[in-house]
Design an enzyme around this catalytic site. Structure first.
Site, mmCIF file in Angstrom:
data_model
loop_
_atom_site.group_PDB
_atom_site.id
_atom_site.type_symbol
_atom_site.label_atom_id
_atom_site.label_comp_id
_atom_site.label_asym_id
_atom_site.label_seq_id
_atom_site.Cartn_x
_atom_site.Cartn_y
_atom_site.Cartn_z
ATOM 1 N NE ARG A 50 -2.283 2.238 3.134
ATOM 2 C CZ ARG A 50 -1.903 1.975 4.370
ATOM 3 N NH1 ARG A 50 -2.104 0.782 4.893
ATOM 4 N NH2 ARG A 50 -1.318 2.890 5.113
ATOM 5 C CE1 TYR A 104 -12.844 9.991 -19.381
ATOM 6 C CE2 TYR A 104 -12.534 10.410 -17.050
ATOM 7 C CZ TYR A 104 -12.910 9.573 -18.061
ATOM 8 O OH TYR A 104 -13.345 8.313 -17.768
ATOM 9 C CG ASP A 176 -5.485 13.775 -18.659
ATOM 10 O OD1 ASP A 176 -4.821 13.024 -19.413
ATOM 11 O OD2 ASP A 176 -6.551 13.427 -18.122
ATOM 12 C CE LYS A 201 -9.050 5.476 -20.701
ATOM 13 N NZ LYS A 201 -9.226 6.891 -20.412
HETATM 14 C C1 LIG Z 1 -9.874 7.639 -19.347
HETATM 15 C C2 LIG Z 1 -9.378 8.980 -19.030
HETATM 16 C C3 LIG Z 1 -9.209 9.404 -17.711
HETATM 17 C C4 LIG Z 1 -9.597 8.546 -16.542
HETATM 18 O O1 LIG Z 1 -8.836 7.375 -16.482
HETATM 19 P P1 LIG Z 1 -9.332 6.052 -15.712
HETATM 20 O O2 LIG Z 1 -8.123 5.162 -15.808
HETATM 21 O O3 LIG Z 1 -10.544 5.545 -16.415
HETATM 22 O O4 LIG Z 1 -9.635 6.452 -14.302
HETATM 23 C C5 LIG Z 1 -8.682 10.665 -17.501
HETATM 24 N N1 LIG Z 1 -8.344 11.480 -18.517
HETATM 25 C C6 LIG Z 1 -8.501 11.106 -19.800
HETATM 26 C C7 LIG Z 1 -8.103 12.047 -20.885
HETATM 27 C C8 LIG Z 1 -9.019 9.848 -20.107
HETATM 28 O O5 LIG Z 1 -9.188 9.493 -21.390
#
Ligand SMILES: *Cc1c(COP(=O)(O)O)cnc(C)c1O
Length: 383
Positions: A50, A104, A176, A201
């Protein structure tokens, strides 16, 4: 002796390449253990999964930091976890956050529904009006958040004016960069302080792990780790091991995603049933010139506006065989989704149309299949 900097493809496989000891495993072992034997009387920090100091967790963090050009990085249980902890690390109760409007849906929910409990307020800025960044800054402003490339219009933001405002007022700039992956775009090279990625992703790339990561300065990452421990956000070692496996092919996967995105976008632009194609690699995209300058690849995400609206979109979705109708993106398999029912459901049809997402809009995530097969599937679906 000069130390050679290794390419991103090599780094994604090896981290910092080194000679291996005789009989050591070539693939890294998975240490699926919550805890580790402690030397008696040791005052060193204990190893506990953790805490994020399980070697399987640390392995991917080192590689990801190298890819982003960051001092350090940490993986957590989801992309949303990464976004939440990165913001908790830079914001204090009473602070103010300036955010891009093009973000997002989950992030929007986090800002609108959760930051308020800490007395943190948020102002949204239309990135098409770069002078508004400075105007949005107040005495209590502590950070700016942006996402680039954006979902689903694939807008590529200009970081320079945002970074200039962040520097002038001493604000943290968080980016992001999920849609590009560090192969196509490294925000820290363009003035960002913190980069967030949904490792769910491209980083993992196989649609089988939920995870996120934050990279930045050593002190920022230390604070994210402190929060990760207290808020219970550590990544499971098996998920970390799968991400390591996924990252080994990140370089070649991105090459193929980039090539397939381009091929599909070019083909789609010639189709009479498709009114508009959103892909930063096409000269018709509003940010094409900027994308060419700042991105090393245009990615695998393509926005398609069907002429026939919702009926045409649903007809196509029902006829597809190879491309699966599923949310999420950036895996080896091609996926398509309708923002009207997923990421942009909450805002309603009128607001969607205003921001350029009319009904009949499809978001296509080109996988790494043969481009001809993706195109043939779409052509048959439209036919
Ligand atoms: C999918 C996504 C997120 C969130 O990610 P998770 O792994 O589903 O929590 C955040 N920002 C973008 C641009 C995304 O495509």
């Amino acid at each position: 002796m000069t130390r050679r900097r290794f390419g991103l493809g090599t780094t994604a496989i090896h981290g910092t390449p080194h000679r291996r000891a005789d009989w050591s495993p070539v693939a890294p072992p998975l240490l699926q253990s919550t805890t580790f034997v402690n030397p008696v009387g040791s005052e060193e920090e204990v190893l506990y999964t953790r805490y994020g100091n399980n070697p399987t967790q640390l392995e991917i963090a080192r590689k990801y930091a190298l890819l982003e050009g960051a001092e350090n990085a940490v993986f957590v249980a989801s992309g949303m976890g990464a976004t939440a902890l990165a913001h908790l690390a830079v914001l204090r109760p009473g602070d103010h956050l300036v955010s891009s409007e093009w973000i997002y849906g989950g992030t929007r929910g986090l800002f609108d529904q959760e930051l308020g409990r800490f007395g943190i307020t948020v102002t949204y800025v239309d990135p098409d009006e770069p002078r508004l960044w400075k105007k949005a800054v107040r005495k209590e402003t502590r950070a700016i958040f942006i996402e680039t490339p954006t979902n689903p219009l694939m807008r590529v933001l200009d970081l320079e004016p945002v970074a200039r405002v962040a520097r002038e007022f001493g604000l943290a700039l968080l980016v992001d960069g999920t849609f590009a992956s560090p192969i196509n775009f490294r925000p820290l090279e363009h003035g960002a302080d913190v980069v967030i990625t949904s490792a769910t992703k491209y980083l993992n790339g196989h649609s089988d792990v939920i995870a996120g990561a934050v990279a930045g300065s050593a002190s920022l990452v230390e604070e994210v780790i402190r929060l990760m421990r207290l808020w219970g956000q550590a990544i499971d070692p098996h998920a970390a091991w799968l991400i390591d496996r996924g990252m080994r092919t990140l370089g070649v996967r991105m090459e193929r995603h980039n090539a397939n995105g381009m091929a599909v976008a070019r083909w789609a632009a010639t189709q009479p049933d498709i009114a508009r194609v959103h892909y930063p690699g096409l000269p018709t995209h509003p940010d094409h010139a900027r994308a060419k300058k700042v991105l090393d690849g245009f990615g695998g995400m393509v926005g398609l506006e069907l002429r026939g609206g919702v009926p045409a979109a649903e007809r196509l979705l029902r006829r597809l065989k190879l491309v699966a109708h599923a949310p999420s993106l950036a895996g080896v398999e091609s996926l398509v989704s309708e923002p009207r029912l997923t990421s942009h459901k909450a805002i309603g049809a009128a607001a969607r149309a205003r921001i350029g997402i009319p009904d009949g809009f499809l978001r296509l995530s080109c996988g790494i299949e043969d481009a001809e097969d993706i195109i043939a599937d779409l052509a048959e679906g439209l036919g």
